[in-house]
Each structure stands twice: as structure tokens, then as C-alpha cells.
Design a protein around this motif. Structure first.
Motif, PDB file in Angstrom:
ATOM      1  N   GLU A   1       0.842  -1.190   0.000  1.00  0.00           N
ATOM      2  CA  GLU A   1       0.000   0.000   0.000  1.00  0.00           C
ATOM      3  C   GLU A   1       0.880   1.243   0.000  1.00  0.00           C
ATOM      4  O   GLU A   1       2.024   1.203   0.449  1.00  0.00           O
ATOM      5  CB  GLU A   1      -0.967   0.008   1.190  1.00  0.00           C
ATOM      6  CG  GLU A   1      -0.320  -0.020   2.555  1.00  0.00           C
ATOM      7  CD  GLU A   1      -1.340  -0.133   3.686  1.00  0.00           C
ATOM      8  OE1 GLU A   1      -2.502   0.278   3.523  1.00  0.00           O
ATOM      9  OE2 GLU A   1      -0.955  -0.626   4.749  1.00  0.00           O
TER      10      GLU A   1
ATOM     11  N   ARG B   1      -4.414   1.792  11.787  1.00  0.00           N
ATOM     12  CA  ARG B   1      -5.139   1.935  10.521  1.00  0.00           C
ATOM     13  C   ARG B   1      -6.326   0.983  10.374  1.00  0.00           C
ATOM     14  O   ARG B   1      -7.311   1.331   9.741  1.00  0.00           O
ATOM     15  CB  ARG B   1      -4.195   1.752   9.338  1.00  0.00           C
ATOM     16  CG  ARG B   1      -3.290   2.943   9.150  1.00  0.00           C
ATOM     17  CD  ARG B   1      -2.318   2.770   8.005  1.00  0.00           C
ATOM     18  NE  ARG B   1      -2.920   2.489   6.704  1.00  0.00           N
ATOM     19  CZ  ARG B   1      -3.291   3.402   5.824  1.00  0.00           C
ATOM     20  NH1 ARG B   1      -3.148   4.668   6.101  1.00  0.00           N
ATOM     21  NH2 ARG B   1      -3.796   3.045   4.652  1.00  0.00           N
ATOM     22  N   SER B   2      -6.200  -0.239  10.915  1.00  0.00           N
ATOM     23  CA  SER B   2      -7.282  -1.219  10.774  1.00  0.00           C
ATOM     24  C   SER B   2      -7.067  -2.348  11.771  1.00  0.00           C
ATOM     25  O   SER B   2      -5.962  -2.516  12.290  1.00  0.00           O
ATOM     26  CB  SER B   2      -7.312  -1.802   9.350  1.00  0.00           C
ATOM     27  OG  SER B   2      -6.262  -2.742   9.187  1.00  0.00           O
ATOM     28  N   PRO B   3      -8.099  -3.147  12.015  1.00  0.00           N
ATOM     29  CA  PRO B   3      -7.916  -4.314  12.884  1.00  0.00           C
ATOM     30  C   PRO B   3      -6.873  -5.284  12.327  1.00  0.00           C
ATOM     31  O   PRO B   3      -6.128  -5.907  13.087  1.00  0.00           O
ATOM     32  CB  PRO B   3      -9.302  -4.965  12.916  1.00  0.00           C
ATOM     33  CG  PRO B   3     -10.252  -3.840  12.637  1.00  0.00           C
ATOM     34  CD  PRO B   3      -9.517  -2.942  11.671  1.00  0.00           C
ATOM     35  N   GLY B   4      -6.791  -5.421  11.005  1.00  0.00           N
ATOM     36  CA  GLY B   4      -5.791  -6.298  10.394  1.00  0.00           C
ATOM     37  C   GLY B   4      -4.378  -5.813  10.662  1.00  0.00           C
ATOM     38  O   GLY B   4      -3.486  -6.605  10.990  1.00  0.00           O
ATOM     39  N   HIS B   5      -4.162  -4.506  10.525  1.00  0.00           N
ATOM     40  CA  HIS B   5      -2.851  -3.930  10.831  1.00  0.00           C
ATOM     41  C   HIS B   5      -2.516  -4.154  12.308  1.00  0.00           C
ATOM     42  O   HIS B   5      -1.399  -4.525  12.649  1.00  0.00           O
ATOM     43  CB  HIS B   5      -2.824  -2.431  10.526  1.00  0.00           C
ATOM     44  CG  HIS B   5      -2.799  -2.093   9.078  1.00  0.00           C
ATOM     45  ND1 HIS B   5      -3.948  -2.016   8.322  1.00  0.00           N
ATOM     46  CD2 HIS B   5      -1.778  -1.786   8.245  1.00  0.00           C
ATOM     47  CE1 HIS B   5      -3.627  -1.672   7.087  1.00  0.00           C
ATOM     48  NE2 HIS B   5      -2.309  -1.536   7.002  1.00  0.00           N
TER      49      HIS B   5
END
Length: 83
Positions: free
Chosen positions: A18, A39-43
């Protein structure tokens, strides 16, 4: 800044790469990890145990205190073992 993810780090983040524009206060690998984690739950899952993630800045292995900047390529990957 181009960020690349490999192996299980990529699986948790959900993308292979990204383009990001971190704020100016993000000056090193550790700061980038902290910023990306939000930035996100995945990060957040990928960097939950940041000590298990290795980094390279412009294709050179980098410690958490290594500087990063807007034009850099930063890669994150699990430790590599060989045999």
C-alpha cells in the motif's frame, strides 16, 4: 511511502502493499509500526507482537530506530529461518 507486507504479515493486513502518507511525527520504523497499527484491525493484528516482525527500508534490514521518510520503501516480514 510504499509499504510491502510478506507471509503472515500480509495475511493479517489483507494486502500485499500500500501507499501511505504518515504524519511528520512518524520518523522511524517503530513509529511507522505504531501508526500503521491504528489503521485497521488487520494492521493491529499484524503488529500486535511487533518484536516478531522484521523490517527493511529500501531493501536493507532495519532496526526499529531506523529512519523512514516519504520516498522510502518499507517492507515488513516474519523472521526468516533456514536449514
Amino acid at each position: 511511502m510504499r509499504v510491502l507486507y510478506f507471509a503472515w504479515v500480509r495475511q493479517k493486513v489483507g494486502v500485499a502493499e500500500e501507499e501511505v502518507a504518515p504524519p511528520p511525527e512518524v520518523r522511524d520504523v517503530a513509529g511507522l509500526i505504531a501508526w500503521l497499527s491504528a489503521r485497521s484491525p488487520g494492521h493491529a493484528a499484524a503488529f500486535a507482537q511487533a518484536r516478531q516482525v522484521r523490517a527493511a527500508v529500501n531493501q536493507e534490514f532495519a532496526a526499529p530506530g531506523a529512519p523512514v521518510g516519504p520516498g522510502d520503501e518499507v517492507a515488513f516480514f516474519p523472521p526468516v529461518t533456514g536449514g
